[in-house]
Design an enzyme around this catalytic site. Structure first.
Site, PDB file in Angstrom:
ATOM      1  N   LYS A  23     -13.105   2.304 -13.473  1.00 56.61           N
ATOM      2  CA  LYS A  23     -12.901   2.363 -14.947  1.00 56.61           C
ATOM      3  C   LYS A  23     -12.773   0.984 -15.655  1.00 56.61           C
ATOM      4  O   LYS A  23     -12.767  -0.080 -15.114  1.00 56.61           O
ATOM      5  CB  LYS A  23     -11.330   2.706 -15.376  1.00 56.61           C
ATOM      6  CG  LYS A  23     -10.864   3.133 -16.667  1.00 56.61           C
ATOM      7  CD  LYS A  23      -9.370   3.594 -16.722  1.00 56.61           C
ATOM      8  CE  LYS A  23      -8.855   3.966 -18.037  1.00 56.61           C
ATOM      9  NZ  LYS A  23      -7.670   4.549 -17.861  1.00 56.61           N
ATOM     10  N   LEU A  42      -7.167   2.570 -25.234  1.00 55.26           N
ATOM     11  CA  LEU A  42      -6.663   3.284 -23.996  1.00 55.26           C
ATOM     12  C   LEU A  42      -5.638   4.464 -24.416  1.00 55.26           C
ATOM     13  O   LEU A  42      -5.038   4.891 -23.435  1.00 55.26           O
ATOM     14  CB  LEU A  42      -6.125   2.343 -22.906  1.00 55.26           C
ATOM     15  CG  LEU A  42      -7.280   1.370 -22.447  1.00 55.26           C
ATOM     16  CD1 LEU A  42      -6.148   0.862 -21.335  1.00 55.26           C
ATOM     17  CD2 LEU A  42      -8.498   1.760 -21.718  1.00 55.26           C
ATOM     18  N   SER A  54      -7.862   8.567 -20.891  1.00 50.84           N
ATOM     19  CA  SER A  54      -8.847   7.438 -21.047  1.00 50.84           C
ATOM     20  C   SER A  54      -9.728   6.977 -19.928  1.00 50.84           C
ATOM     21  O   SER A  54     -10.788   6.332 -20.176  1.00 50.84           O
ATOM     22  CB  SER A  54      -8.072   6.080 -21.344  1.00 50.84           C
ATOM     23  OG  SER A  54      -7.308   5.765 -20.383  1.00 50.84           O
ATOM     24  N   ILE A  96      -1.555   6.282 -17.856  1.00 51.00           N
ATOM     25  CA  ILE A  96      -0.100   6.040 -18.372  1.00 51.00           C
ATOM     26  C   ILE A  96       0.296   7.398 -19.267  1.00 51.00           C
ATOM     27  O   ILE A  96       1.670   7.398 -19.523  1.00 51.00           O
ATOM     28  CB  ILE A  96      -0.278   4.867 -19.546  1.00 51.00           C
ATOM     29  CG1 ILE A  96       1.178   4.347 -19.727  1.00 51.00           C
ATOM     30  CG2 ILE A  96      -0.866   5.260 -20.828  1.00 51.00           C
ATOM     31  CD1 ILE A  96       1.274   3.030 -20.538  1.00 51.00           C
ATOM     32  N   GLY A  97      -0.440   8.573 -19.606  1.00 51.73           N
ATOM     33  CA  GLY A  97       0.112   9.610 -20.352  1.00 51.73           C
ATOM     34  C   GLY A  97      -0.885  10.771 -19.879  1.00 51.73           C
ATOM     35  O   GLY A  97      -0.780  11.870 -20.703  1.00 51.73           O
ATOM     36  N   GLY A  98      -1.579  10.756 -19.057  1.00 49.15           N
ATOM     37  CA  GLY A  98      -2.523  11.854 -18.482  1.00 49.15           C
ATOM     38  C   GLY A  98      -4.070  11.132 -18.440  1.00 49.15           C
ATOM     39  O   GLY A  98      -4.903  12.052 -18.255  1.00 49.15           O
ATOM     40  N   SER A  99      -4.081   9.560 -18.179  1.00 51.20           N
ATOM     41  CA  SER A  99      -5.651   9.243 -18.344  1.00 51.20           C
ATOM     42  C   SER A  99      -6.444   9.658 -17.147  1.00 51.20           C
ATOM     43  O   SER A  99      -7.778   9.274 -17.305  1.00 51.20           O
ATOM     44  CB  SER A  99      -5.438   7.593 -18.676  1.00 51.20           C
ATOM     45  OG  SER A  99      -5.007   7.625 -20.041  1.00 51.20           O
TER      46      SER A  99
END
EC number: 3.5.1.4
Length: 578
Positions: free
Chosen positions: A117, A166, A192, A213-216
């Site tokens: 990434k 992001l 992201s 951090i939230g589903g990335s």
């Protein structure tokens, strides 16, 4: 037309020059030949290493195949940012020369082409994450994860595209543009880590590295049909990864492997877990990979709807097919009530918006804020009385108390109020862990949908950002989670039936209308063939058990057209965006 400001002209020059350098770097890839290259693309990372060790293949031959495909998939999806094809070829030749002399592999990833990434530093190259202001500022050293993978013999071929800040689940930014889903040009690959999802699904790399951090990690893996592991915090180093808000620690980002088989994720985890690098880092915890033995009969909990948005027929089917396969394999599956996903979203929104997203957006300069961030950042931009009035109207006239609640939490806060949110988050974490993993529940894992829909069309994040609630729940709780692809959208089986329509909604009528209304994002004809996966959620510090259970789930489901060699450029449906 007004002349550009000096800053805007500098941004334009950066965009033009970096895209031109990327185009030149991609030219180092040989032309793709199915007869010459496909056998390498059909191999997992584990098989690549075994064939090199047996002197059947060379690292150079493997790499050339993946570079040829990476160039091809980049042309189809715009997934790459910084490109190291020339440097990778030199590294492959060095590996071959050294192996020829010693007969010893450099490490467990010897000769495996990997992508990372864009947020992970690679020495000598930029980590822009889409900001033109961050262009032409090359990293001085590799991120710990990148250095660790290199030390194990992996060959880094490129960095991959991400969304601006992001924070969205569409991979688009002013510097590099928009990345397309490798199965449908009309849909996003997620974010992201969306560029990673695209390049891996199309065999442009054998293994990858994302962050979450939230589903990335999980959203693009679900959208693109690959395997992935989101570890809990403390298992994989995050040192050397850039972000727009490095001081934000209330919900901590994690790094994890993305790939085309569970075995490859396990191989990467064995390399990455507990590795601190050469520094004196406090984290990760010095806990290397630990082998586990599973009981012969596992007990899985599962749920279909996340409590905020009613799941689509396609995503229901993915969960139910997984449950059916596990039961046939002799395991127990019980339907459970989902955790309080709405509360998790309120906490996530309240914490991340505490400064009004000022820090996150401070790097934009003259860059235009992408529309995918519109709904995410809307709340703090509204005057308090407007936000209150909007919430009242949504509750009163629309009847959507959940959406109104999310809006009320998205605002600037005092430091004291921010502390209250973090304290509530920690309490929610303890409560949820205590419920899911209590002795009374007796669960080994939870099977959950990745999102309410298989993927969203480009622009879908503009109005549907709260869909990430189904993944960010497990960032708030800090659980290890694996992604396993299960099936593909079938327009006949996954259409909105009368029975589905009359079933109760899950909570937010606004979001459900945006998904399933007359012009909703859930269009099974347009989605035909898109992958649909599930989350496999485990107990804290149980990453190895999650991987072992992913093996169980994958074996129970049997062959289903995912993994190495499954992508064909001719199968990418839709029309590319201008």
């Amino acid at each position: 037309m007004r002349p550009l400001t000096r800053e805007a002209q500098t941004s334009r020059n950066t965009i033009d020059s970096k895209r031109a350098r990327r185009a030149e770097a991609v030219k180092y890839a040989p032309g793709f030949s199915a007869d010459e290259h496909q056998k390498y693309l059909n191999a997992t990372a584990t098989q690549i290493v075994k064939n090199i060790q047996a002197k059947v293949w060379t690292a150079t031959a493997v790499l050339e195949a993946y570079l040829a495909r990476a160039a091809q998939v980049h042309d189809a999806t715009n997934c790459l940012t910084e490109v190291f094809f020339e440097e990778a070829l030199e590294e492959a030749r060095r590996l071959d020369a050294e192996f020829s002399k010693t007969g010893a592999l450099k490490g467990p990833l010897h000769g495996v082409p990997i992508s990372v990434k864009d947020s992970f530093n690679v020495k000598g190259f930029d980590s822009t994450i889409g900001y033109t202001r961050w262009g032409n500022k090359p990293a001085e050293q590799d991120a710990v994860t990148v250095a660790t993978l290199r030390a194990a013999g992996a060959i880094v071929i490129a960095k991959t595209n991400v969304p601006q800040t992001l924070l969205a689940f569409e991979s688009v930014n002013p510097l590099w543009g928009r990345t397309l889903n490798p199965w449908s040009t009309a849909h996003t690959p997620g974010g992201s880590s969306g560029g990673e999802g695209a390049v891996l699904a199309a065999d442009g790399a054998a293994l990858g590295l994302g962050s979450d951090i939230g589903g990335s990690i999980r959203i693009p893996s679900g959208y693109c049909g690959i395997y992935a592991l989101k570890p809990g915090h403390g298992r994989v180093s995050y040192h050397g990864s850039v972000g727009p808000n490095p001081g934000f620690e209330a919900v901590r980002a994690v790094a994890g492997p993305m790939g085309r088989s569970v075995a490859d994720l396990e191989r990467a985890a064995r390399v990455l877990f507990g590795e601190r690098g050469s520094g004196n880092a406090y984290l990760p915890a010095p806990v290397p990979y630990r082998d586990v033995t599973l009981p012969a009969k596992l007990r899985f909990g599962y749920y279909l709807n996340d409590g905020v948005v009613k799941g689509s027929p396609a995503c229901h089917r993915a969960v139910l097919e997984t449950v059916e396969a596990l039961r046939k394999a002799g395991h127990e599956c019980v339907e459970i009530n989902p955790p309080d996903v709405a509360r998790a979203l309120q906490l996530f929104t309240g914490i991340t918006s505490a400064d009004g997203y000022e820090k996150l957006t401070s790097h934009l300069g003259s860059d235009k804020q992408e529309s995918a961030l519109f709904l995410v950042t809307l709340g703090p931009r509204l005057p308090g009385f407007v936000r209150a009035a909007a919430g009242w109207a949504i509750r009163t006239f629309v009847g959507d108390t959940q959406f109104a609640s999310f809006l009320s939490h998205s605002r600037r806060k005092t430091v004291g109020k921010y502390y209250d949110y973090v304290a509530d988050k920690l309490a929610f974490e303890r409560e949820t862990r205590g419920t899911l993993w209590s002795a009374a529940a007796g669960l080994d894992a939870v099977i959950a949908p990745v999102q309410a829909v298989p993927a969203v069309p480009h622009g879908g994040c503009d109005r549907l950002a709260p869909l990430a609630c189904s993944t960010l729940l497990y960032n708030i709780v800090d659980s290890p989670v694996g992604i396993v692809p299960v099936t593909r959208v079938d327009p006949e089986r996954d259409a909105l039936s009368d029975a589905w329509r009359v079933a109760p909604g899950a909570g937010s009528t606004i979001l459900e209308r945006g998904l399933y209304g007359p012009k909703g994002a859930y269009d099974v004809r347009a989605m035909k063939g898109l992958p649909v996966g599930v989350q496999i959620v485990g107990e804290a510090w149980g990453e190895e058990k999650v991987l072992a259970m992913m093996h169980v789930v994958d074996a129970a489901l049997g062959p289903r057209g995912f993994g190495p060699g499954s992508w064909d450029p001719s199968k990418q449906r839709g029309v590319a965006l201008a």
